[in-house]
Design a protein around this motif. Structure first.
Motif, mmCIF file in Angstrom:
data_model
loop_
_atom_site.group_PDB
_atom_site.id
_atom_site.type_symbol
_atom_site.label_atom_id
_atom_site.label_comp_id
_atom_site.label_asym_id
_atom_site.label_seq_id
_atom_site.Cartn_x
_atom_site.Cartn_y
_atom_site.Cartn_z
ATOM 1 N N UNK A 148 97.628 44.953 80.776
ATOM 2 C CA UNK A 148 97.001 45.361 79.519
ATOM 3 C C UNK A 148 97.165 46.866 79.350
ATOM 4 N N UNK A 149 97.710 47.263 78.206
ATOM 5 C CA UNK A 149 97.814 48.677 77.845
ATOM 6 C C UNK A 149 97.049 48.903 76.549
ATOM 7 N N UNK A 155 88.717 43.091 80.461
ATOM 8 C CA UNK A 155 88.281 44.306 79.794
ATOM 9 C C UNK A 155 87.139 44.982 80.522
ATOM 10 N N UNK A 156 86.261 44.187 81.123
ATOM 11 C CA UNK A 156 85.171 44.752 81.923
ATOM 12 C C UNK A 156 85.732 45.449 83.155
ATOM 13 N N UNK A 157 86.680 44.816 83.832
ATOM 14 C CA UNK A 157 87.299 45.454 84.994
ATOM 15 C C UNK A 157 87.947 46.783 84.610
ATOM 16 N N UNK A 158 88.675 46.785 83.498
ATOM 17 C CA UNK A 158 89.321 48.010 83.029
ATOM 18 C C UNK A 158 88.290 49.087 82.725
ATOM 19 N N UNK A 159 87.168 48.701 82.120
ATOM 20 C CA UNK A 159 86.112 49.667 81.809
ATOM 21 C C UNK A 159 85.556 50.306 83.076
ATOM 22 N N UNK A 160 85.366 49.511 84.115
ATOM 23 C CA UNK A 160 84.848 50.039 85.383
ATOM 24 C C UNK A 160 85.806 51.089 85.948
ATOM 25 N N UNK A 167 96.488 43.737 69.656
ATOM 26 C CA UNK A 167 95.174 43.907 69.044
ATOM 27 C C UNK A 167 95.107 45.268 68.366
ATOM 28 N N UNK A 168 94.531 45.299 67.167
ATOM 29 C CA UNK A 168 94.216 46.536 66.458
ATOM 30 C C UNK A 168 92.727 46.536 66.149
ATOM 31 N N UNK A 169 92.104 47.710 66.253
ATOM 32 C CA UNK A 169 90.655 47.828 66.059
ATOM 33 C C UNK A 169 90.373 48.977 65.090
ATOM 34 N N UNK A 170 89.595 48.694 64.041
ATOM 35 C CA UNK A 170 89.161 49.708 63.080
ATOM 36 C C UNK A 170 87.644 49.872 63.171
ATOM 37 N N UNK A 171 87.162 51.078 62.932
ATOM 38 C CA UNK A 171 85.715 51.269 62.931
ATOM 39 C C UNK A 171 85.151 51.022 61.531
ATOM 40 N N UNK A 172 83.855 51.280 61.365
ATOM 41 C CA UNK A 172 83.185 50.981 60.098
ATOM 42 C C UNK A 172 83.681 51.845 58.947
ATOM 43 N N UNK A 173 84.359 52.968 59.254
ATOM 44 C CA UNK A 173 84.936 53.824 58.204
ATOM 45 C C UNK A 173 86.302 53.325 57.755
ATOM 46 N N UNK A 174 86.852 52.339 58.474
ATOM 47 C CA UNK A 174 88.208 51.896 58.203
ATOM 48 C C UNK A 174 89.253 52.700 58.946
ATOM 49 N N UNK A 175 88.844 53.458 59.961
ATOM 50 C CA UNK A 175 89.764 54.264 60.764
ATOM 51 C C UNK A 175 90.258 53.441 61.952
ATOM 52 N N UNK A 176 91.581 53.452 62.163
ATOM 53 C CA UNK A 176 92.144 52.779 63.327
ATOM 54 C C UNK A 176 91.734 53.541 64.581
ATOM 55 N N UNK A 177 90.988 52.886 65.475
ATOM 56 C CA UNK A 177 90.462 53.577 66.658
ATOM 57 C C UNK A 177 91.116 53.111 67.958
ATOM 58 N N UNK A 178 91.748 51.939 67.966
ATOM 59 C CA UNK A 178 92.387 51.464 69.198
ATOM 60 C C UNK A 178 93.464 50.452 68.864
ATOM 61 N N UNK A 179 94.468 50.418 69.742
ATOM 62 C CA UNK A 179 95.532 49.411 69.705
ATOM 63 C C UNK A 179 95.768 48.956 71.145
ATOM 64 N N UNK A 180 96.216 47.725 71.309
ATOM 65 C CA UNK A 180 96.547 47.281 72.663
ATOM 66 C C UNK A 180 97.630 46.219 72.612
ATOM 67 N N UNK A 207 86.684 46.290 74.324
ATOM 68 C CA UNK A 207 86.723 45.603 73.031
ATOM 69 C C UNK A 207 88.060 44.894 72.813
ATOM 70 N N UNK A 208 89.177 45.552 73.194
ATOM 71 C CA UNK A 208 90.493 44.959 72.934
ATOM 72 C C UNK A 208 90.716 43.673 73.733
ATOM 73 N N UNK A 209 89.892 43.427 74.744
ATOM 74 C CA UNK A 209 90.009 42.194 75.534
ATOM 75 C C UNK A 209 88.731 41.371 75.445
ATOM 76 N N UNK A 210 87.911 41.669 74.436
ATOM 77 C CA UNK A 210 86.596 41.050 74.366
ATOM 78 C C UNK A 210 86.540 39.714 73.656
#
Length: 267
Positions: free
Chosen positions: A216-217, A37-42, A247-260, A196-199
């Motif tokens: 990773x997509x 995930x760090x490599x992808x971020x770079x 992986x599914x990621x929701x923020x503090x509002x409960x909104x889906x913000x990422x999938x992988x 985050x999705x690979x964290x």
């Protein structure tokens, strides 16, 4: 505040589509390799500096060789830039023991401007089932054991109960739900979600197995609100020494913000 991830994944543009960076050892796995995930971020941050639209909405990376801390370059190209979407590619390259430069990661990503269109949200995913972060058992960050990989000190996790693999008794069920937060107190940005999705540790640890990312997509849906992120990860298929992890990621509002989805090599 600018988080450690943003600082450590920021490269310097030195030419047309060419960026240089010293990959940080703060994002290493136990064996010294850098987290995928760090490599992808770079690579994604370097490409974002070249693309005329602000928001990555999908990024797909293939991991070709282990990346290690030290000097590297990101070579980017804008393939097409339209009114609503723009697509580009990036190669993360690093010198090997013989001094020759080789690709360690190849990325293709598409960008948009999320603020330019209405959300019109339809979300049919099952909601995550987690107690509030403040009521969870937390681990990672400064509380991590001294022998943990350096990347494990960059995050804090919140769980209803500790995973079986951490107790030496894998559950046999390769799925997990947990809160994710950066240990430095920074809030995740849209670009940070690619990490985050690979964290987290691979969920196949609950089967007594480890794994290493091959491809990773990530789909980046929304800019996350401040606060911890709720994550769900699951593996359902293992065959021929490979497995998928969703992986599914929701923020503090409960909104889906990422999938992988990633394909990983079983170890």
């Amino acid at each position: 505040m600018i988080g450690e991830l943003a600082l450590d994944s920021a490269s310097e543009r030195v030419g047309d589509g060419v960026h240089v960076i010293d990959l940080s050892d703060r994002w290493c796995l136990q064996d010294g390799r850098l987290n995928g995930g760090y490599q992808l971020s770079v690579a994604l941050r370097a490409l974002a500096a070249e693309v005329p639209l602000p928001d990555p909405v999908v990024a797909s990376a293939s991991y070709l060789r282990p990346a290690m801390p030290g000097p590297a370059r990101v070579l980017t190209s804008v393939v097409r830039a339209g009114r609503r979407l723009a697509t580009g590619t990036a190669r993360l390259v690093q010198g090997g023991p013989d001094g020759a430069e080789r690709d360690v990661l190849r990325l293709e990503a598409t960008f948009a401007d999320l603020a330019a269109s209405p959300a019109e949200t339809v979300d049919l995913t099952a909601p995550r089932d987690l107690p509030p972060f403040a009521e969870c058992r937390t681990f990672g960050g400064e509380d991590a054991p001294p022998d943990i990989a350096s990347v494990g000190r960059r995050m804090r996790y919140g769980v209803a109960e500790m995973p079986g693999w951490t107790r030496g008794t894998p559950s046999g069920d390769p799925r997990a739900e947990f809160w994710f937060a950066f240990a430095d107190g920074s809030d995740a940005t849209l670009l940070d979600l690619a990490f985050v999705v690979d964290g987290a540790a691979p969920v196949v640890l609950e089967l007594g197995r480890g794994s290493s990312t091959v491809q990773l997509t990530v789909h980046l849906r929304e800019h996350p609100a401040p606060g911890p992120l709720a994550c769900r990860t699951v593996t359902q298929h293992l065959s021929h020494g490979l497995h998928e992890e969703d992986v599914e990621v929701w923020d503090a509002r409960g909104v889906l913000v990422a999938q992988s989805r990633q394909l990983a090599l079983l170890l």
